[in-house]
Scaffold this motif. Structure first.
Motif, PDB file in Angstrom:
ATOM      1  N   LEU A 104       0.804  -1.150   0.138  1.00 48.88           N
ATOM      2  CA  LEU A 104       0.009   0.115   0.021  1.00 48.88           C
ATOM      3  C   LEU A 104       0.932   1.258  -0.029  1.00 48.88           C
ATOM      4  O   LEU A 104       0.386   2.288  -0.622  1.00 48.88           O
ATOM      5  CB  LEU A 104      -0.985   0.112   1.352  1.00 48.88           C
ATOM      6  N   GLU A 105       2.034   1.232   0.588  1.00 51.20           N
ATOM      7  CA  GLU A 105       3.098   2.371   0.552  1.00 51.20           C
ATOM      8  C   GLU A 105       3.451   2.459  -0.647  1.00 51.20           C
ATOM      9  O   GLU A 105       3.604   3.538  -1.282  1.00 51.20           O
ATOM     10  CB  GLU A 105       4.160   2.064   1.733  1.00 51.20           C
ATOM     11  N   ARG A 106       3.917   1.520  -1.414  1.00 53.13           N
ATOM     12  CA  ARG A 106       4.517   1.516  -2.612  1.00 53.13           C
ATOM     13  C   ARG A 106       3.512   1.967  -3.648  1.00 53.13           C
ATOM     14  O   ARG A 106       3.826   2.650  -4.599  1.00 53.13           O
ATOM     15  CB  ARG A 106       4.867   0.172  -3.188  1.00 53.13           C
ATOM     16  N   LEU A 107       2.409   1.712  -3.600  1.00 54.91           N
ATOM     17  CA  LEU A 107       1.072   2.213  -4.329  1.00 54.91           C
ATOM     18  C   LEU A 107       0.561   3.644  -4.130  1.00 54.91           C
ATOM     19  O   LEU A 107      -0.466   3.920  -4.768  1.00 54.91           O
ATOM     20  CB  LEU A 107      -0.007   1.147  -4.582  1.00 54.91           C
ATOM     21  N   ASP A 108       1.263   4.232  -2.871  1.00 59.93           N
ATOM     22  CA  ASP A 108       1.100   5.443  -2.580  1.00 59.93           C
ATOM     23  C   ASP A 108      -0.632   5.499  -2.093  1.00 59.93           C
ATOM     24  O   ASP A 108      -1.178   6.600  -2.106  1.00 59.93           O
ATOM     25  CB  ASP A 108       0.950   6.570  -3.681  1.00 59.93           C
ATOM     26  N   VAL A 109      -0.954   4.571  -1.426  1.00 57.16           N
ATOM     27  CA  VAL A 109      -2.260   4.475  -0.777  1.00 57.16           C
ATOM     28  C   VAL A 109      -2.341   4.378   0.679  1.00 57.16           C
ATOM     29  O   VAL A 109      -3.251   5.076   1.320  1.00 57.16           O
ATOM     30  CB  VAL A 109      -2.959   3.117  -1.325  1.00 57.16           C
ATOM     31  N   TRP A 110      -1.036   3.905   1.267  1.00 55.85           N
ATOM     32  CA  TRP A 110      -1.020   3.870   2.533  1.00 55.85           C
ATOM     33  C   TRP A 110      -1.361   5.461   3.436  1.00 55.85           C
ATOM     34  O   TRP A 110      -1.886   5.470   4.290  1.00 55.85           O
ATOM     35  CB  TRP A 110       0.109   3.192   3.341  1.00 55.85           C
ATOM     36  N   ARG A 111      -0.542   6.197   2.610  1.00 56.03           N
ATOM     37  CA  ARG A 111      -0.901   7.726   3.495  1.00 56.03           C
ATOM     38  C   ARG A 111      -2.141   8.220   3.481  1.00 56.03           C
ATOM     39  O   ARG A 111      -2.606   8.948   4.594  1.00 56.03           O
ATOM     40  CB  ARG A 111       0.304   8.598   2.684  1.00 56.03           C
ATOM     41  N   ARG A 112      -2.858   7.665   2.656  1.00 54.91           N
ATOM     42  CA  ARG A 112      -4.535   8.010   2.693  1.00 54.91           C
ATOM     43  C   ARG A 112      -5.433   7.425   3.819  1.00 54.91           C
ATOM     44  O   ARG A 112      -6.351   7.844   4.074  1.00 54.91           O
ATOM     45  CB  ARG A 112      -5.231   7.769   1.603  1.00 54.91           C
ATOM     46  N   CYS A 113      -4.773   6.147   4.245  1.00 53.41           N
ATOM     47  CA  CYS A 113      -5.518   5.704   5.244  1.00 53.41           C
ATOM     48  C   CYS A 113      -4.885   5.326   6.451  1.00 53.41           C
ATOM     49  O   CYS A 113      -5.435   4.809   7.338  1.00 53.41           O
ATOM     50  CB  CYS A 113      -6.106   4.147   4.650  1.00 53.41           C
ATOM     51  N   SER A 114      -3.645   5.586   6.755  1.00 50.74           N
ATOM     52  CA  SER A 114      -2.765   5.395   7.850  1.00 50.74           C
ATOM     53  C   SER A 114      -3.167   6.235   9.039  1.00 50.74           C
ATOM     54  O   SER A 114      -3.248   5.691  10.143  1.00 50.74           O
ATOM     55  CB  SER A 114      -1.479   5.690   7.683  1.00 50.74           C
ATOM     56  N   GLU A 115      -3.839   7.253   8.839  1.00 49.40           N
ATOM     57  CA  GLU A 115      -4.509   7.886  10.070  1.00 49.40           C
ATOM     58  C   GLU A 115      -5.403   7.120  10.836  1.00 49.40           C
ATOM     59  O   GLU A 115      -5.830   7.646  11.953  1.00 49.40           O
ATOM     60  CB  GLU A 115      -4.925   9.445   9.708  1.00 49.40           C
ATOM     61  N   ARG A 116      -6.394   6.422  10.081  1.00 52.07           N
ATOM     62  CA  ARG A 116      -7.209   5.580  10.557  1.00 52.07           C
ATOM     63  C   ARG A 116      -6.794   4.126  10.948  1.00 52.07           C
ATOM     64  O   ARG A 116      -7.585   3.364  11.632  1.00 52.07           O
ATOM     65  CB  ARG A 116      -8.508   5.408   9.693  1.00 52.07           C
ATOM     66  N   ALA A 117      -5.651   3.927  11.091  1.00 51.09           N
ATOM     67  CA  ALA A 117      -5.063   2.439  11.436  1.00 51.09           C
ATOM     68  C   ALA A 117      -4.486   2.756  12.785  1.00 51.09           C
ATOM     69  O   ALA A 117      -4.290   3.687  13.498  1.00 51.09           O
ATOM     70  CB  ALA A 117      -3.816   2.303  10.295  1.00 51.09           C
ATOM     71  N   ALA A 118      -4.489   1.397  13.524  1.00 49.41           N
ATOM     72  CA  ALA A 118      -3.799   1.259  14.697  1.00 49.41           C
ATOM     73  C   ALA A 118      -3.047   0.038  14.739  1.00 49.41           C
ATOM     74  O   ALA A 118      -3.466  -0.874  14.201  1.00 49.41           O
ATOM     75  CB  ALA A 118      -4.959   1.362  15.813  1.00 49.41           C
ATOM     76  N   ALA A 119      -2.317   0.004  15.430  1.00 48.96           N
ATOM     77  CA  ALA A 119      -1.222  -1.443  15.678  1.00 48.96           C
ATOM     78  C   ALA A 119      -1.968  -2.376  16.310  1.00 48.96           C
ATOM     79  O   ALA A 119      -2.696  -1.948  17.247  1.00 48.96           O
ATOM     80  CB  ALA A 119      -0.051  -0.818  16.527  1.00 48.96           C
ATOM     81  N   LEU A 120      -1.817  -3.584  15.734  1.00 49.05           N
ATOM     82  CA  LEU A 120      -2.655  -4.983  16.281  1.00 49.05           C
ATOM     83  C   LEU A 120      -1.874  -5.192  17.434  1.00 49.05           C
ATOM     84  O   LEU A 120      -0.667  -5.385  17.462  1.00 49.05           O
ATOM     85  CB  LEU A 120      -2.779  -5.646  15.174  1.00 49.05           C
ATOM     86  N   LYS A 121      -2.593  -5.281  18.404  1.00 53.40           N
ATOM     87  CA  LYS A 121      -1.740  -5.602  19.764  1.00 53.40           C
ATOM     88  C   LYS A 121      -2.091  -7.145  19.983  1.00 53.40           C
ATOM     89  O   LYS A 121      -1.310  -7.932  20.539  1.00 53.40           O
ATOM     90  CB  LYS A 121      -2.203  -4.888  20.838  1.00 53.40           C
ATOM     91  N   THR A 122      -3.306  -7.447  19.875  1.00 49.01           N
ATOM     92  CA  THR A 122      -3.803  -9.159  20.347  1.00 49.01           C
ATOM     93  C   THR A 122      -4.759  -9.526  18.948  1.00 49.01           C
ATOM     94  O   THR A 122      -5.503  -8.601  18.456  1.00 49.01           O
ATOM     95  CB  THR A 122      -4.584  -8.915  21.575  1.00 49.01           C
ATOM     96  N   MET A 123      -4.459 -10.913  18.631  1.00 48.62           N
ATOM     97  CA  MET A 123      -5.426 -11.477  17.657  1.00 48.62           C
ATOM     98  C   MET A 123      -5.769 -12.469  18.237  1.00 48.62           C
ATOM     99  O   MET A 123      -4.959 -13.357  18.631  1.00 48.62           O
ATOM    100  CB  MET A 123      -4.570 -11.537  16.314  1.00 48.62           C
ATOM    101  N   ARG A 124      -7.130 -12.813  18.236  1.00 47.14           N
ATOM    102  CA  ARG A 124      -7.674 -14.111  18.627  1.00 47.14           C
ATOM    103  C   ARG A 124      -8.469 -14.833  17.435  1.00 47.14           C
ATOM    104  O   ARG A 124      -9.248 -13.976  16.941  1.00 47.14           O
ATOM    105  CB  ARG A 124      -8.629 -13.782  19.774  1.00 47.14           C
TER     106      ARG A 124
END
Length: 83
Positions: free
Chosen positions: A58-78
């Motif tokens: 997504l960074e390589r396609l220049d898409v990540w900058r448009r959605c990174s503000e709404r992202a959060a690091a994954l801390k736990t996965m079940r």
């Protein structure tokens, strides 16, 4: 829907995260790409977990900058398998 026809090199079916990424990547590579997806009558607010390779493309396609503000690091996965 219109009666006009167009030629495409590729048609991506499915507008989820993988389909959207594939269509963007193909178009970025120069293919005449079409995305075929249903128009949802409501917002799809499901959570999607993206691992390292996903954010890298997504960074390589220049898409990540448009959605990174709404992202959060994954801390736990079940994972739950109900089969």
């Amino acid at each position: 829907m219109t009666d006009s026809s167009q030629d495409y090199d590729v048609i991506v079916i499915g507008g989820g995260p993988a389909g959207l990424t594939a269509a963007i990547a193909l178009a970025d590579a120069g293919a005449r790409a079409a995305l075929l997806a249903r128009r949802a009558p409501y917002a799809d607010n499901r959570t999607t977990a993206l691992l390292g390779a996903s954010t890298e493309i997504l960074e390589r396609l220049d898409v990540w900058r448009r959605c990174s503000e709404r992202a959060a690091a994954l801390k736990t996965m079940r994972l739950v398998d109900d089969t």
